[in-house]
Design a protein around this motif. Structure first.
Motif, mmCIF file in Angstrom:
data_model
loop_
_atom_site.group_PDB
_atom_site.id
_atom_site.type_symbol
_atom_site.label_atom_id
_atom_site.label_comp_id
_atom_site.label_asym_id
_atom_site.label_seq_id
_atom_site.Cartn_x
_atom_site.Cartn_y
_atom_site.Cartn_z
ATOM 1 N N CYS A 91 0.847 -1.190 0.000
ATOM 2 C CA CYS A 91 0.000 0.000 0.000
ATOM 3 C C CYS A 91 0.883 1.242 0.000
ATOM 4 O O CYS A 91 1.701 1.422 0.898
ATOM 5 C CB CYS A 91 -0.895 -0.027 1.243
ATOM 6 N N CYS A 143 0.594 3.754 3.322
ATOM 7 C CA CYS A 143 1.245 3.500 4.603
ATOM 8 C C CYS A 143 2.513 2.659 4.436
ATOM 9 O O CYS A 143 3.176 2.353 5.427
ATOM 10 C CB CYS A 143 0.281 2.808 5.557
ATOM 11 N N HIS A 169 -5.028 0.126 1.012
ATOM 12 C CA HIS A 169 -6.000 -0.143 2.064
ATOM 13 C C HIS A 169 -7.133 0.886 1.936
ATOM 14 O O HIS A 169 -6.874 2.050 1.622
ATOM 15 C CB HIS A 169 -5.374 0.030 3.446
ATOM 16 N N CYS A 200 -6.494 4.054 4.021
ATOM 17 C CA CYS A 200 -5.365 4.840 3.528
ATOM 18 C C CYS A 200 -5.784 5.683 2.331
ATOM 19 O O CYS A 200 -5.399 6.843 2.202
ATOM 20 C CB CYS A 200 -4.206 3.923 3.148
HETATM 21 ZN ZN LIG Z 1 -2.201 1.318 3.836
#
Ligand SMILES: [Zn+2]
Length: 65
Positions: A23, A26, A52, A55
């Motif tokens: 991702c 993050c 995600h 996110c």
């Molecule tokens: Zn993430």
């Protein structure tokens, strides 16, 4: 008027998530079997990214200043 948001966002269901992804929000792993989002820039579909959900939803959150 934002070009930045010219993307297609698709939900990936847990049963569709057969690989692990990184991702960019993050820098964490999205595990196989975990529902998430795939974000495809309209102009550059090869640059799609897996995120995600939280996110992606918080990607524009900025600190004051
Ligand atoms: Zn993430």
């Amino acid at each position: 008027m934002s070009v930045e948001d010219d993307v297609e966002v698709r939900a990936v269901q847990p049963y569709e998530a057969t690989k692990r992804y990184l991702c960019p929000g993050c820098n964490g792993d999205i595990n196989a079997g975990e529902g998430h989002l795939v974000v495809v820039p309209t102009a550059h579909p090869e640059d799609r990214r897996h995120w995600h959900k939280p996110c992606w939803q918080h990607r524009h959150r900025r600190r004051p200043g």
